[in-house]
Structure formats: structure tokens, C-alpha cells
Scaffold this motif. Structure first.
Motif, PDB file in Angstrom:
ATOM      1  N   ASN A  70       0.953  -1.115   0.037  1.00 27.85           N
ATOM      2  CA  ASN A  70      -0.004   0.126  -0.016  1.00 27.85           C
ATOM      3  C   ASN A  70       0.843   1.244  -0.074  1.00 27.85           C
ATOM      4  O   ASN A  70       1.670   1.546   0.962  1.00 27.85           O
ATOM      5  CB  ASN A  70      -0.904   0.058   1.371  1.00 27.85           C
ATOM      6  N   LEU A  71       1.208   1.849  -1.038  1.00 25.67           N
ATOM      7  CA  LEU A  71       2.007   3.120  -1.351  1.00 25.67           C
ATOM      8  C   LEU A  71       1.529   3.992  -0.165  1.00 25.67           C
ATOM      9  O   LEU A  71       2.324   5.122  -0.010  1.00 25.67           O
ATOM     10  CB  LEU A  71       1.863   3.527  -2.738  1.00 25.67           C
ATOM     11  N   ASP A  72       0.264   4.335   0.129  1.00 27.65           N
ATOM     12  CA  ASP A  72       0.089   5.176   1.219  1.00 27.65           C
ATOM     13  C   ASP A  72       0.731   5.079   2.367  1.00 27.65           C
ATOM     14  O   ASP A  72       1.103   5.830   3.304  1.00 27.65           O
ATOM     15  CB  ASP A  72      -1.426   5.086   1.532  1.00 27.65           C
ATOM     16  N   GLU A  73       1.325   3.801   2.846  1.00 33.78           N
ATOM     17  CA  GLU A  73       2.178   3.747   3.910  1.00 33.78           C
ATOM     18  C   GLU A  73       3.663   3.404   3.656  1.00 33.78           C
ATOM     19  O   GLU A  73       4.371   3.157   4.556  1.00 33.78           O
ATOM     20  CB  GLU A  73       1.607   2.340   4.457  1.00 33.78           C
ATOM     21  N   HIS A  74       4.123   3.461   2.200  1.00 33.30           N
ATOM     22  CA  HIS A  74       5.396   3.314   1.925  1.00 33.30           C
ATOM     23  C   HIS A  74       6.263   4.715   2.405  1.00 33.30           C
ATOM     24  O   HIS A  74       5.861   5.655   1.996  1.00 33.30           O
ATOM     25  CB  HIS A  74       5.356   3.057   0.442  1.00 33.30           C
ATOM     26  N   PRO A  75       7.315   4.486   3.002  1.00 28.16           N
ATOM     27  CA  PRO A  75       8.034   5.582   3.356  1.00 28.16           C
ATOM     28  C   PRO A  75       8.544   6.673   2.267  1.00 28.16           C
ATOM     29  O   PRO A  75       8.697   7.833   2.445  1.00 28.16           O
ATOM     30  CB  PRO A  75       9.223   5.074   3.960  1.00 28.16           C
ATOM     31  N   ASP A  76       8.720   6.015   1.118  1.00 24.80           N
ATOM     32  CA  ASP A  76       9.042   6.852   0.018  1.00 24.80           C
ATOM     33  C   ASP A  76       7.929   7.915  -0.472  1.00 24.80           C
ATOM     34  O   ASP A  76       8.131   8.672  -1.457  1.00 24.80           O
ATOM     35  CB  ASP A  76       9.890   6.181  -1.154  1.00 24.80           C
ATOM     36  N   PHE A  77       6.747   7.385  -0.401  1.00 29.46           N
ATOM     37  CA  PHE A  77       5.684   8.304  -0.882  1.00 29.46           C
ATOM     38  C   PHE A  77       4.815   8.790   0.511  1.00 29.46           C
ATOM     39  O   PHE A  77       3.860   9.448  -0.016  1.00 29.46           O
ATOM     40  CB  PHE A  77       4.554   7.098  -1.424  1.00 29.46           C
ATOM     41  N   ALA A  78       5.284   8.827   1.462  1.00 26.88           N
ATOM     42  CA  ALA A  78       4.862   9.539   2.691  1.00 26.88           C
ATOM     43  C   ALA A  78       4.613  11.143   2.342  1.00 26.88           C
ATOM     44  O   ALA A  78       5.582  11.788   2.080  1.00 26.88           O
ATOM     45  CB  ALA A  78       5.486   9.556   3.828  1.00 26.88           C
ATOM     46  N   GLY A  79       3.412  11.570   2.551  1.00 25.88           N
ATOM     47  CA  GLY A  79       3.259  13.106   2.350  1.00 25.88           C
ATOM     48  C   GLY A  79       3.282  13.620   0.724  1.00 25.88           C
ATOM     49  O   GLY A  79       3.107  14.621   0.343  1.00 25.88           O
ATOM     50  N   ARG A  80       3.271  12.599  -0.286  1.00 28.00           N
ATOM     51  CA  ARG A  80       3.175  13.100  -1.481  1.00 28.00           C
ATOM     52  C   ARG A  80       2.266  12.064  -2.293  1.00 28.00           C
ATOM     53  O   ARG A  80       2.095  10.944  -1.822  1.00 28.00           O
ATOM     54  CB  ARG A  80       4.444  12.863  -2.213  1.00 28.00           C
ATOM     55  N   LEU A  81       1.630  12.409  -3.388  1.00 22.29           N
ATOM     56  CA  LEU A  81       0.436  11.633  -3.934  1.00 22.29           C
ATOM     57  C   LEU A  81       1.310  10.535  -4.906  1.00 22.29           C
ATOM     58  O   LEU A  81       2.635  10.640  -5.519  1.00 22.29           O
ATOM     59  CB  LEU A  81      -0.240  12.436  -4.870  1.00 22.29           C
ATOM     60  N   SER A  82       0.942   9.376  -4.879  1.00 21.52           N
ATOM     61  CA  SER A  82       1.554   8.161  -5.495  1.00 21.52           C
ATOM     62  C   SER A  82       0.983   8.081  -6.926  1.00 21.52           C
ATOM     63  O   SER A  82       0.353   6.955  -7.107  1.00 21.52           O
ATOM     64  CB  SER A  82       1.392   6.840  -4.723  1.00 21.52           C
TER      65      SER A  82
END
Length: 127
Positions: A70-82
Motif C-alpha cells: 500500500n503506497l499510502d504507507e510506503h516511506p518514499d511516498f509519505a506526504g506525496r501523491l503516488s
């Protein structure tokens, strides 16, 4: 100019929490087809752009942290739209880091989330 393309796919979940994205605001899954094209002006001493096996391994390494995530929980996408564009940039940046010792190799990542739309990202100004 010579090129080598390899492909794979990755299954992810994500949401795009902004009204701009309509129904994609909600958490949903996606299977993303990924194609990477490596380019170079001149072939190397082995008369290739890049070994095909190495190219496939590099792509697999770049995709592994994303698989079934789940990219919503991936550290590299935290705070940015995936978005697809952001995912393509993530993959391109990872591949660029892996090929840092070979800056003469160009990298373009092409993603297709559905049959009617695709995005591409070309890594600019390799060091």
C-alpha cells in the motif's frame, strides 16, 4: 543511439486523496505494467547497451519494495501523491542510483496502469 527494453509488472494499492482524482481518491488496487528502456550512444566493450539479465535484475530490485504494498504507507511516498508519474520517477531514480557508475546509460521508465493510458519518465542529467 542504441536501446534495450525490459519489462515486468507490479501490483500495488494506493489512494489519491484529492478531489482532482475523482473515484481514485479511495483506496484501490492497481497492476502496473512497467517497461524500462536503457540507451547509450555507443555499445560497450561487449557490444551491448547493458546485459539483458542485469537489466531484468535491476528492474526486479527496483520493483521489489513496491510489490503488494500500500503506497499510502510506503516511506518514499509519505506526504506525496503516488500518481503513476511519481511511481515512474521512483523507479527511474532507483535505477539511476544502481547505474551510478555508468552515467553513459540513459534510462526511461514507461508505466501503463490501463490499456488506454501510459506515462513515461526519463532520468535527466545522469551524473
Amino acid at each position: 543511439m542504441f536501446s534495450l527494453s525490459v519489462n515486468d509488472h507490479v501490483m500495488i494499492a494506493h489512494s489519491l486523496p484529492h478531489e482532482f482524482f475523482g473515484p481514485a481518491q479511495a483506496l484501490h488496487g492497481a497492476t502496473i505494467a512497467v517497461e524500462v528502456t536503457f540507451t547509450r550512444e555507443e555499445l560497450d566493450e561487449h557490444r551491448v547497451v547493458l546485459d539483458i539479465g542485469e537489466a531484468l535484475a535491476l528492474l526486479d530490485e527496483a520493483l521489489t519494495p513496491l510489490r503488494y504494498t500500500n503506497l499510502d504507507e510506503h516511506p518514499d511516498f509519505a506526504g506525496r501523491l503516488s500518481t503513476s508519474e511519481a511511481i515512474a520517477e521512483y523507479i527511474g531514480t532507483d535505477l539511476s542510483t544502481s547505474l551510478a557508475d555508468r552515467p553513459e546509460i540513459g534510462i526511461t521508465v514507461h508505466l501503463r496502469e490501463n490499456p488506454r493510458a501510459a506515462v513515461s519518465y526519463t532520468v535527466a542529467n545522469r551524473p
